[in-house]
Write an enzyme that holds these catalytic residues in place. Structure first.
Site, PDB file in Angstrom:
ATOM      1  N   ASN A  81      -8.837  -8.925   5.619  1.00 40.57           N
ATOM      2  CA  ASN A  81      -8.265  -9.679   4.505  1.00 40.57           C
ATOM      3  C   ASN A  81      -6.912  -9.049   4.172  1.00 40.57           C
ATOM      4  OD1 ASN A  81      -7.622 -10.915   2.108  1.00 40.57           O
ATOM      5  ND2 ASN A  81      -9.305  -9.991   0.926  1.00 40.57           N
ATOM      6  N   TRP A  82      -5.847  -9.730   4.562  1.00 43.83           N
ATOM      7  CA  TRP A  82      -4.501  -9.159   4.359  1.00 43.83           C
ATOM      8  C   TRP A  82      -4.064  -9.262   2.902  1.00 43.83           C
ATOM      9  CZ3 TRP A  82      -1.219 -11.233   9.137  1.00 43.83           C
ATOM     10  CH2 TRP A  82      -1.781 -10.731  10.316  1.00 43.83           C
TER      11      TRP A  82
ATOM     12  N   GLU B  75     -11.550 -10.355  -6.253  1.00 40.88           N
ATOM     13  CA  GLU B  75     -10.250 -10.446  -6.937  1.00 40.88           C
ATOM     14  C   GLU B  75     -10.045 -11.856  -7.494  1.00 40.88           C
ATOM     15  OE1 GLU B  75      -7.850  -8.881  -3.754  1.00 40.88           O
ATOM     16  OE2 GLU B  75      -8.749  -6.912  -4.089  1.00 40.88           O
TER      17      GLU B  75
ATOM     18  N   SER C  13     -13.404  -0.248   1.235  1.00 46.43           N
ATOM     19  CA  SER C  13     -12.860   1.008   1.758  1.00 46.43           C
ATOM     20  C   SER C  13     -13.427   1.396   3.121  1.00 46.43           C
ATOM     21  CB  SER C  13     -13.072   2.145   0.739  1.00 46.43           C
ATOM     22  OG  SER C  13     -12.348   1.877  -0.447  1.00 46.43           O
TER      23      SER C  13
HETATM   24  C1  PEP Z   1     -11.450  -6.329   0.358  1.00 43.97           C
HETATM   25  O1  PEP Z   1     -10.520  -6.579  -0.389  1.00 43.97           O
HETATM   26  O2  PEP Z   1     -12.186  -7.242   0.728  1.00 43.97           O
HETATM   27  C2  PEP Z   1     -11.640  -4.958   0.786  1.00 43.97           C
HETATM   28  C3  PEP Z   1     -12.785  -4.636   1.298  1.00 43.97           C
HETATM   29  O3  PEP Z   1     -10.590  -4.094   0.600  1.00 43.97           O
HETATM   30  P1  PEP Z   1     -10.518  -2.550   1.082  1.00 43.97           P
HETATM   31  O4  PEP Z   1     -11.004  -2.491   2.496  1.00 43.97           O
HETATM   32  O5  PEP Z   1      -9.074  -2.192   0.948  1.00 43.97           O
HETATM   33  O6  PEP Z   1     -11.405  -1.776   0.154  1.00 43.97           O
END
Ligand code: PEP
Length: 251
Positions: A11-12, A98, A211
């Site tokens: 997911n950019w 989000e 993460s």
């Molecule tokens: C996400 O936004 O779906 C996500 C998992 O972000 P990150 O890997 O940066 O925690």
């Protein structure tokens, strides 16, 4: 247990411009095209989808959107419909935390988006997950089960569904869930699917997100109910994202 092909989806978010998005997907294709046994998906911003899809065309890297409208057309300023995306994307993220938090998306709206996507032949990657206060109160499993069930109201295209368990407290924080926590909750997700569609539960892919990086992905993927990852930050670096793809390809 049914064998499920793992998924690594990037997911950019609101990152990359046209040029850097094209360069990023080209690098990912160069590093990962030959890796088999894993579905590879990148989800650029809407504005770049067409160009990124063109750059990935003929490769094993698929393209998804980060959102989709539940409506087919009309007076919905700023929205993008499934008919606009059809032919360009194979997948659509729906219900990312989000969007739930910043855009007030409800599970009812998320369900409508998932249904609209599936009806257009676009596989929804449906996100659910608890925030820190819910986890600290010991209510994570109940919350996630309820949120997933509500986000699947009226949904029936079980072959195309991908679920992504993403605890809000782990997204973008560098603090991933432990593999035990992620396993416990992805199993909860699978049981929700089992309740709604008993025959589909063992074939629906359930991802973990929050993460994920090249240091923790292998351990997460050892868990029986984790079928891959939805990745934010690490999906913006071709070498790092390709390491995740390689790890999943050998699951
Ligand atoms: C996400 O936004 O779906 C996500 C998992 O972000 P990150 O890997 O940066 O925690």
């Amino acid at each position: 247990m049914a064998s499920r092909i793992p998924v690594i989806a990037g997911n950019w978010k609101m990152n990359t411009d046209l040029e850097s998005g094209i360069n990023l997907v080209k690098e990912i294709v160069a590093l990962s095209n030959a890796v088999s046994g894993v579905d590879k998906i990148v989800c650029p911003p809407f504005i770049s989808i067409s160009s990124v899809a063109q750059s990935a065309s003929g490769s094993t890297v698929q393209v998804g959107s980060q959102n989709v409208s539940a409506n087919s057309d009309g007076a919905f300023t700023g929205e993008v419909s499934t008919s606009m995306l059809r032919g360009l994307v194979s997948h659509a993220i729906v219900g990312h935390s989000e969007r739930r938090a910043l855009n007030g998306e409800t599970s009812e709206q998320v369900a409508a988006k998932a249904i609209a996507a599936a009806e257009a032949g676009i596989s929804p990657i449906l996100c659910i997950g608890e925030d820190l206060s819910v986890r600290k109160a010991g209510n994570a499993a109940t919350f996630v089960a309820d949120q997933l069930e509500a986000s699947l109201a009226g949904y029936s295209d079980w072959n195309s569904l991908i679920v992504a368990y993403e605890p809000v407290w782990a997204i973008g924080t560098g603090e991933a869930a432990t593999s035990e926590q992620a396993q416990e909750m992805t199993a909860v997700c699978r049981e929700v699917v089992r309740k709604l569609a008993p025959d589909a539960a063992d074939s629906v892919r359930v991802l973990y997100g929050g993460s994920v990086n090249s240091g923790n992905v292998a351990e997460l993927l050892t868990q029986p109910d984790i079928d891959g990852a939805l990745v934010g930050g690490a999906s913006l670096k071709a070498d790092e994202f390709s390491k995740l793809i390689a790890a999943a390809g050998s699951k």
